[in-house]
Scaffold this motif. Structure first.
Motif, PDB file in Angstrom:
ATOM      1  N   TYR A 132       1.032   1.673  -3.875  1.00 31.49           N
ATOM      2  CA  TYR A 132       1.275   0.253  -4.155  1.00 31.49           C
ATOM      3  C   TYR A 132       1.622   0.036  -5.630  1.00 31.49           C
ATOM      4  O   TYR A 132       2.471  -0.800  -5.968  1.00 31.49           O
ATOM      5  CB  TYR A 132       0.054  -0.582  -3.775  1.00 31.49           C
ATOM      6  N   LYS A 133       0.984   0.799  -6.510  1.00 29.69           N
ATOM      7  CA  LYS A 133       1.304   0.694  -7.939  1.00 29.69           C
ATOM      8  C   LYS A 133       2.711   1.198  -8.210  1.00 29.69           C
ATOM      9  O   LYS A 133       3.449   0.633  -9.026  1.00 29.69           O
ATOM     10  CB  LYS A 133       0.279   1.482  -8.759  1.00 29.69           C
TER      11      LYS A 133
ATOM     12  N   ALA B 204      -2.744  -3.330  -7.907  1.00 22.83           N
ATOM     13  CA  ALA B 204      -1.453  -2.742  -8.274  1.00 22.83           C
ATOM     14  C   ALA B 204      -0.692  -3.607  -9.260  1.00 22.83           C
ATOM     15  O   ALA B 204       0.262  -3.135  -9.882  1.00 22.83           O
ATOM     16  CB  ALA B 204      -0.612  -2.522  -7.019  1.00 22.83           C
TER      17      ALA B 204
ATOM     18  N   PHE C  12       6.861  -7.284  -2.371  1.00 21.04           N
ATOM     19  CA  PHE C  12       6.576  -6.190  -1.442  1.00 21.04           C
ATOM     20  C   PHE C  12       5.999  -6.792  -0.186  1.00 21.04           C
ATOM     21  O   PHE C  12       5.005  -7.530  -0.237  1.00 21.04           O
ATOM     22  CB  PHE C  12       5.597  -5.203  -2.075  1.00 21.04           C
TER      23      PHE C  12
ATOM     24  N   TRP D 184      -6.110  -3.948  -2.910  1.00 15.85           N
ATOM     25  CA  TRP D 184      -5.276  -2.887  -3.471  1.00 15.85           C
ATOM     26  C   TRP D 184      -3.980  -3.452  -4.044  1.00 15.85           C
ATOM     27  O   TRP D 184      -3.500  -2.989  -5.080  1.00 15.85           O
ATOM     28  CB  TRP D 184      -4.953  -1.842  -2.411  1.00 15.85           C
ATOM     29  N   LEU D 185      -3.409  -4.444  -3.367  1.00 15.67           N
ATOM     30  CA  LEU D 185      -2.179  -5.072  -3.874  1.00 15.67           C
ATOM     31  C   LEU D 185      -2.441  -5.775  -5.204  1.00 15.67           C
ATOM     32  O   LEU D 185      -1.640  -5.669  -6.141  1.00 15.67           O
ATOM     33  CB  LEU D 185      -1.636  -6.064  -2.844  1.00 15.67           C
TER      34      LEU D 185
ATOM     35  N   ASN E 276       4.783  -5.828   3.800  1.00 11.88           N
ATOM     36  CA  ASN E 276       4.390  -4.659   4.561  1.00 11.88           C
ATOM     37  C   ASN E 276       3.749  -5.053   5.889  1.00 11.88           C
ATOM     38  O   ASN E 276       2.666  -5.645   5.915  1.00 11.88           O
ATOM     39  CB  ASN E 276       3.389  -3.830   3.730  1.00 11.88           C
TER      40      ASN E 276
ATOM     41  N   GLN F  97      -6.871  -3.932   1.753  1.00 12.06           N
ATOM     42  CA  GLN F  97      -5.450  -3.801   1.424  1.00 12.06           C
ATOM     43  C   GLN F  97      -5.001  -4.899   0.459  1.00 12.06           C
ATOM     44  O   GLN F  97      -4.241  -4.651  -0.483  1.00 12.06           O
ATOM     45  CB  GLN F  97      -4.610  -3.868   2.709  1.00 12.06           C
TER      46      GLN F  97
ATOM     47  N   ILE G  54      -2.605   5.506  -0.895  1.00 13.24           N
ATOM     48  CA  ILE G  54      -1.967   4.219  -0.622  1.00 13.24           C
ATOM     49  C   ILE G  54      -2.148   3.273  -1.807  1.00 13.24           C
ATOM     50  O   ILE G  54      -1.217   2.557  -2.196  1.00 13.24           O
ATOM     51  CB  ILE G  54      -2.523   3.605   0.673  1.00 13.24           C
ATOM     52  N   ARG G  55      -3.322   3.285  -2.397  1.00 15.55           N
ATOM     53  CA  ARG G  55      -3.538   2.439  -3.586  1.00 15.55           C
ATOM     54  C   ARG G  55      -2.573   2.813  -4.704  1.00 15.55           C
ATOM     55  O   ARG G  55      -2.000   1.942  -5.362  1.00 15.55           O
ATOM     56  CB  ARG G  55      -4.986   2.586  -4.070  1.00 15.55           C
TER      57      ARG G  55
ATOM     58  N   ILE H 252       5.191   1.177  -6.060  1.00 17.89           N
ATOM     59  CA  ILE H 252       6.108   0.167  -5.526  1.00 17.89           C
ATOM     60  C   ILE H 252       6.242  -0.995  -6.499  1.00 17.89           C
ATOM     61  O   ILE H 252       7.349  -1.495  -6.751  1.00 17.89           O
ATOM     62  CB  ILE H 252       5.623  -0.308  -4.140  1.00 17.89           C
TER      63      ILE H 252
END
Length: 242
Positions: free
Chosen positions: A138-139, A221, A151, A217-218, A153, A214, A134-135, A141
């Motif tokens: 995100y990159k 990214a 983005f 992580w964004l 979500n 999360q 998932i990490r 995306i």
């Protein structure tokens, strides 16, 4: 997507899943409209939107309705799901293009088109059940977005603690009991169904990350403006802007 417990290639399973999910469409409509309002473009703009894990297309439909000149690429792993999306979004004609791709494949986006002005997703990405994937997603995306892209979500996240997660399950059980008109005695059964529906092998953590993880992580990214725009227990609307 071998880590996903769902049988997204089964016509019967997907049809049953869609029927259950559609019962919640009216409640989710508010979240989808908020997603549309957060996209930093005029409603008349001819923008390009990617819907990751579109399912039967409820979020894509709201984006198309909110932006009458927009075009949407509806991506999903399941051909069965895309079949439901094609039926549900048929009235939008060639404003929608359907893209089947596995999010575990780092080239999933190469034939999606783009760049996009917005990427949206709803109750899909957690199914990867892999924080590292998932990490990285995100990159990826971030990489398909235009300069003013965003983005957004809506997804499921773990509570900060196991005790609080248990509270979430219990509250969900009570709510389902009230909404279905079942007896109070069935609340614990409803909570157990909610809990076990997430991951068969364990109950903690039920999802790949907490809300705070999360958001981190964004940022990692590349998104510079990141926030949680809506939250109800373990369901959140997170987003990032370039």
């Amino acid at each position: 997507m071998s880590m996903d417990r769902h049988d997204w290639h089964s016509s019967e399973y997907v049809s049953e899943w869609v029927s259950r999910a559609q019962a919640d469409d009216s409640r989710r409509l508010t979240r989808f409209r908020l997603m549309a309002d957060l996209i930093p473009h005029p409603k008349e703009a001819a923008i390009a939107i990617l819907d990751v894990g579109t399912g039967y297309g409820p979020a894509a439909g709201v984006m198309l309705e909110s932006f009458p000149s927009a075009r949407v690429v509806a991506q999903d792993y399941s051909e069965e799901m895309l079949g439901h999306a094609k039926k549900g979004l048929a009235s939008y004609g060639d404003r929608v293009r359907y893209h089947r791709a596995d999010l575990f494949d780092d080239g999933w986006h190469t034939e999606a088109g783009g760049p996009f002005d917005a990427v949206v997703s709803s109750i899909a990405i957690h199914n990867l059940q892999s924080a590292p994937r998932i990490r990285q997603l995100y990159k990826e995306i971030f990489g398909v977005l235009n300069e003013r892209g965003c983005f957004l979500n809506v997804d499921l996240v773990s509570a900060p603690t196991e005790t609080l997660q248990q509270t979430y399950w219990e509250l969900m059980g009570r709510r389902r009991t009230r909404e279905t008109g079942n007896t109070a005695a069935s609340a614990s059964n409803a909570a157990e169904r909610a809990r076990t529906a997430v991951r068969s092998e364990s109950s903690w953590p039920p999802f790949p990350g907490t809300m705070e993880e999360q958001l981190a992580w964004l940022r990692d990214a590349g998104f510079t403006k990141v926030d949680c725009f809506w939250k109800e227990m373990g369901t959140v609307l997170l987003g990032g802007f370039k």
